[in-house]
Design an enzyme around this catalytic site. Structure first.
Site, PDB file in Angstrom:
ATOM      1  N   ASP A   1      43.235  19.014  39.763  1.00  0.00           N
ATOM      2  CA  ASP A   1      44.024  19.752  41.139  1.00  0.00           C
ATOM      3  C   ASP A   1      44.490  18.690  42.235  1.00  0.00           C
ATOM      4  O   ASP A   1      43.652  17.940  42.390  1.00  0.00           O
ATOM      5  CB  ASP A   1      43.082  20.787  41.530  1.00  0.00           C
ATOM      6  CG  ASP A   1      43.553  22.360  41.943  1.00  0.00           C
ATOM      7  OD1 ASP A   1      44.571  22.200  42.669  1.00  0.00           O
ATOM      8  OD2 ASP A   1      43.038  23.165  41.243  1.00  0.00           O
TER       9      ASP A   1
ATOM     10  N   ASP B   1      25.817  24.645  34.268  1.00  0.00           N
ATOM     11  CA  ASP B   1      25.092  23.621  34.996  1.00  0.00           C
ATOM     12  C   ASP B   1      24.068  22.960  34.232  1.00  0.00           C
ATOM     13  O   ASP B   1      23.140  23.588  33.793  1.00  0.00           O
ATOM     14  CB  ASP B   1      24.265  24.467  35.964  1.00  0.00           C
ATOM     15  CG  ASP B   1      23.328  23.868  36.775  1.00  0.00           C
ATOM     16  OD1 ASP B   1      23.511  22.472  36.979  1.00  0.00           O
ATOM     17  OD2 ASP B   1      22.370  24.447  37.469  1.00  0.00           O
TER      18      ASP B   1
ATOM     19  N   ASP C   1      28.564  21.559  36.787  1.00  0.00           N
ATOM     20  CA  ASP C   1      28.828  20.077  36.884  1.00  0.00           C
ATOM     21  C   ASP C   1      29.377  19.572  35.777  1.00  0.00           C
ATOM     22  O   ASP C   1      29.770  20.156  34.701  1.00  0.00           O
ATOM     23  CB  ASP C   1      27.626  19.429  37.213  1.00  0.00           C
ATOM     24  CG  ASP C   1      26.394  19.726  36.204  1.00  0.00           C
ATOM     25  OD1 ASP C   1      26.616  19.803  35.205  1.00  0.00           O
ATOM     26  OD2 ASP C   1      25.093  20.001  36.505  1.00  0.00           O
TER      27      ASP C   1
ATOM     28  N   HIS D   1      41.352  31.574  39.433  1.00  0.00           N
ATOM     29  CA  HIS D   1      40.146  31.544  40.308  1.00  0.00           C
ATOM     30  C   HIS D   1      40.346  32.152  41.616  1.00  0.00           C
ATOM     31  O   HIS D   1      39.449  32.453  42.490  1.00  0.00           O
ATOM     32  CB  HIS D   1      39.656  30.117  40.484  1.00  0.00           C
ATOM     33  CG  HIS D   1      40.544  29.417  41.267  1.00  0.00           C
ATOM     34  ND1 HIS D   1      42.003  29.101  40.847  1.00  0.00           N
ATOM     35  CD2 HIS D   1      40.744  28.930  42.478  1.00  0.00           C
ATOM     36  CE1 HIS D   1      42.739  28.348  41.611  1.00  0.00           C
ATOM     37  NE2 HIS D   1      41.924  28.404  42.833  1.00  0.00           N
ATOM     38  N   ASP D   2      41.599  32.757  41.745  1.00  0.00           N
ATOM     39  CA  ASP D   2      41.858  33.339  43.156  1.00  0.00           C
ATOM     40  C   ASP D   2      42.129  34.857  42.916  1.00  0.00           C
ATOM     41  O   ASP D   2      42.423  35.494  43.827  1.00  0.00           O
ATOM     42  CB  ASP D   2      43.076  32.892  43.697  1.00  0.00           C
ATOM     43  CG  ASP D   2      43.037  31.464  44.155  1.00  0.00           C
ATOM     44  OD1 ASP D   2      41.997  31.055  44.506  1.00  0.00           O
ATOM     45  OD2 ASP D   2      43.905  30.566  43.988  1.00  0.00           O
TER      46      ASP D   2
ATOM     47  N   GLU E   1      51.696  25.091  42.441  1.00  0.00           N
ATOM     48  CA  GLU E   1      51.573  26.587  42.930  1.00  0.00           C
ATOM     49  C   GLU E   1      52.226  26.842  43.982  1.00  0.00           C
ATOM     50  O   GLU E   1      52.294  26.177  44.967  1.00  0.00           O
ATOM     51  CB  GLU E   1      50.228  26.953  43.356  1.00  0.00           C
ATOM     52  CG  GLU E   1      49.653  28.196  43.553  1.00  0.00           C
ATOM     53  CD  GLU E   1      48.476  28.402  44.714  1.00  0.00           C
ATOM     54  OE1 GLU E   1      47.895  29.215  44.464  1.00  0.00           O
ATOM     55  OE2 GLU E   1      48.118  27.463  45.163  1.00  0.00           O
TER      56      GLU E   1
ATOM     57  N   ASP F   1      48.336  22.300  44.323  1.00  0.00           N
ATOM     58  CA  ASP F   1      48.067  23.349  45.216  1.00  0.00           C
ATOM     59  C   ASP F   1      48.996  23.743  46.217  1.00  0.00           C
ATOM     60  O   ASP F   1      49.353  22.790  46.952  1.00  0.00           O
ATOM     61  CB  ASP F   1      46.527  23.143  45.984  1.00  0.00           C
ATOM     62  CG  ASP F   1      45.886  24.161  46.503  1.00  0.00           C
ATOM     63  OD1 ASP F   1      45.498  25.218  46.031  1.00  0.00           O
ATOM     64  OD2 ASP F   1      45.641  24.228  47.948  1.00  0.00           O
TER      65      ASP F   1
ATOM     66  N   ASP G   1      20.611  22.948  39.291  1.00  0.00           N
ATOM     67  CA  ASP G   1      20.463  23.105  40.726  1.00  0.00           C
ATOM     68  C   ASP G   1      21.206  24.261  41.081  1.00  0.00           C
ATOM     69  O   ASP G   1      21.574  24.754  42.293  1.00  0.00           O
ATOM     70  CB  ASP G   1      21.189  21.859  41.521  1.00  0.00           C
ATOM     71  CG  ASP G   1      22.768  21.545  41.019  1.00  0.00           C
ATOM     72  OD1 ASP G   1      23.259  22.339  40.228  1.00  0.00           O
ATOM     73  OD2 ASP G   1      23.214  20.727  41.690  1.00  0.00           O
TER      74      ASP G   1
HETATM   75  C1  GLC Z   1      45.204  27.903  46.400  1.00  0.00           C
HETATM   76  C2  GLC Z   1      44.058  27.737  45.616  1.00  0.00           C
HETATM   77  C3  GLC Z   1      43.082  28.519  46.563  1.00  0.00           C
HETATM   78  C4  GLC Z   1      42.766  27.931  47.972  1.00  0.00           C
HETATM   79  C5  GLC Z   1      44.061  27.889  48.571  1.00  0.00           C
HETATM   80  C6  GLC Z   1      43.832  26.814  49.839  1.00  0.00           C
HETATM   81  O1  GLC Z   1      45.695  29.177  46.744  1.00  0.00           O
HETATM   82  O2  GLC Z   1      44.057  28.132  44.529  1.00  0.00           O
HETATM   83  O3  GLC Z   1      41.893  28.748  45.638  1.00  0.00           O
HETATM   84  O4  GLC Z   1      41.809  28.387  48.545  1.00  0.00           O
HETATM   85  O5  GLC Z   1      45.040  27.331  48.085  1.00  0.00           O
HETATM   86  O6  GLC Z   1      43.581  25.535  49.321  1.00  0.00           O
END
Ligand code: GLC
Length: 569
Positions: free
Chosen positions: A100, A23, A31, A328-329, A259, A205, A27
């Protein structure tokens, strides 16, 4: 047969979760300028590509996966000028940028959905609206039994419109209607707009969910995600992706990684084979090993199962692999596949070895290079993840759990927030991530686990990553070599061999031996070759000639070894 060369096959990708990286303005939210401040650090790691999670304008219901304007930057992250500077600075360091691409759905704040609601200018058909029945109390009944990826019905009744719309994720993430050619062409135009700005590709995604079958038939109610057999790799998915590639990516030297939920190795081959529309996919088969009964159970995974999934994709995929263990998931890799207590350092290095020595493009997630762990959560109020919090709410509402304590163990392990706590830069307040109040709590172990400490230490996880990334870029065999699994049934040792049939390279045969357990062990690896330590090995068992006897190797807990193999003298 050696795969055809490509820059994205040789690349190591580093994933940056912008909200939690750095950051710059206090805030509490990471960023773009914050990322720019840390680009030298990323470049020093030796990675080639940065994958940036969504930075587009968004109400942030699902941390940016709910986009309200594809061509604008989310205010808290900065401006388009900041983004352009970021792209330039990445390119100036000889790295590339992958953005993304979220086109299965938008935010309900997106202008298209607003217009769809108002039935304006032909926009109604941009989303998937269906009349449902009503029950005896006059309450709407969903048009089918599909559920969302976050649990609960995939249909929401829109009072303004009087019908229901489909959302395979949060109710504020309505699914786009890909059957509508205008939707597709608007999306392709947007993709092209970003490619023309000079980006180097997209991570796509949930891209295999875009085609829904006609009639939207009910799904098998026993599946964890009801309807998945209909909407994963739906009837026109391949066709849509081919059309998209022809209209967009194929005109650029870009990389794409899709993905793909619930995909198997054969279907993946349709997407990534030489004439397929995508370069790579992320599959989930190894991510599901500890949740075969669904999200609410944490099962013990067994190493032979993990090996068999890895080996199947390594050897059977008609196309190029990705290699990842977290993002991140997912929970932090060291907490899930390693040991985040006593053997945190050893197991983090072992997992680095795993990621960087399989065949396929490695995807590293921010913080794994310093061995960041899952976070000790004190209460559900500290969590931000739309998935975990939604599931807990639904379970409480349905009476499946009486209070949060019943769910605590699973939720604390699975919450996607574990991966999303701020990057730990140093031991100052908030781990050096922000001067303000962070949007999500910092993992309290930042005082020990941080970049500054890793820079100061000898033999840190960080230096191990750097050295191994270097080695991978030096050794073609680690990129292009064939993969052969050894010891498939061994419960704790994962061993494999990489060989490259190329007379031009010095090293064409490599053995990797990983003791994925907290127990020291002796193992006999079935190779008839001279094994010379190549990387990171304790030389304690080396013979006078410098070679190791891998037919009787003594491995320490979580020890990782890399050998060059050559013909026995
Ligand atoms: C993918 C993303 C995830 C998101 C989902 C819906 O799995 O990696 O973070 O919540 O799609 O967009």
């Amino acid at each position: 047969m050696t795969a055809e060369r490509a820059w994205w096959k040789e690349a190591v990708v580093y994933q940056i979760y912008p909200q939690s990286f750095n950051d710059s303005d206090g805030d509490g939210v990471g960023d773009l300028q914050g990322i720019i401040e840390r680009l030298d650090y990323v470049a020093d790691l030796g990675v080639d590509v940065i994958w940036l999670n969504p930075v587009y304008q968004s109400p942030q219901v699902d941390n940016g996966y709910d986009i309200s304007d594809y061509r604008a930057i989310h205010e808290a992250y900065g401006t388009m000028a900041d983004w352009e500077e970021l792209l330039d600075e990445i390119h100036a360091r000889d790295m590339r940028l992958v953005m993304d691409l979220v086109v299965n759905h938008t935010s309900d704040d997106h202008e298209w959905f607003q217009r769809s609601r108002r039935d304006e200018d032909g926009y109604r058909d941009y989303y998937i609206w269906r009349e449902g029945d009503t029950d005896e109390d006059g309450e709407p009944v969903p048009p089918n039994n599909w559920t969302t990826g976050f649990g609960g019905s995939a249909w929401t009744d829109d009072e303004q419109v009087g019908t229901q719309y489909l959302h395979l994720f949060h109710e504020r993430q309505p699914d786009l209607n890909w059957e509508n050619a205008e939707v597709r062409s608007d999306i392709y135009e947007m993709i092209d707009w970003w490619l023309a700005k000079g980006i180097d590709g997209f991570r796509m995604d949930v891209i295999n969910l875009i085609s829904k079958p006609e009639g939207l038939p009910d799904g098998d109610p026993d599946k964890g995600w009801v309807g998945i057999e209909h909407f994963a790799d739906g009837p026109r998915a391949q066709e849509f992706l081919e059309e998209m590639a022809a209209e967009t990516f194929d005109n650029y030297d870009s990389m794409t990684v899709g993905e793909c939920v619930d995909i198997d190795v054969d279907t993946a081959g349709d997407y990534v084979s030489a004439d397929g529309p995508l370069d790579m996919v992320f599959h989930f088969e190894h991510m599901l090993l500890d949740q075969q009964e669904g999200w609410w159970t944490i099962e013990d995974w067994s190493l032979p199962e993990l090996k068999s999934v890895m080996a199947e994709w390594q050897t059977d995929l008609d196309g190029w692999n990705t290699v990842y263990l977290g993002n991140h998931d997912q929970p932090r890799i060291v907490s899930r596949f390693g040991d985040d207590g006593e053997y945190r350092e050893e197991s983090a290095k072992l997992l680095a070895t795993f990621l960087l020595t399989h065949q396929g493009t490695p995807f590293l997630f921010q913080g794994d290079e310093i061995g960041m762990t899952n976070c000790p959560w004190e209460s559900i109020d500290e969590m931000r993840d739309a998935d975990a919090t939604n599931r807990v709410r639904l379970a409480l509402e349905s009476g499946d759990i009486e209070d949060y304590d019943e769910a605590r163990e699973v939720v604390e392990f699975r919450s996607r927030d574990n991966a999303r706590t701020p990057m730990q830069w140093n031991d100052s307040r908030n781990a050096g991530f922000t001067d303000g109040d962070p949007w999500i709590q910092v993992n309290p172990n930042y005082e020990d686990v941080n970049v500054a400490a890793a820079e100061a230490a000898e033999d840190s996880i960080l230096s191990y990553y750097r050295d191994l990334i270097d080695l991978r870029s030096d050794l073609d065999v680690l990129v292009y070599g064939e993969y052969e699994l050894l010891l498939p049934d061994h419960e704790t040792v994962y061993a494999y061999r990489r060989t490259l049939d190329d007379p031009a390279v010095d090293v064409d045969d490599v053995l990797i031996v990983l003791n994925i357990s907290p127990t020291a062990t002796r193992v006999s690896v079935p190779v008839e070759a001279e094994a010379t330590p190549l990387f990171g090995n304790e030389l304690d068992t080396a013979t006078e000639s410098g070679s190791h006897d891998v037919t009787d190797a003594a491995l320490q807990p979580y020890e990782a070894r890399l050998y060059e193999l050559s013909e026995q003298q």
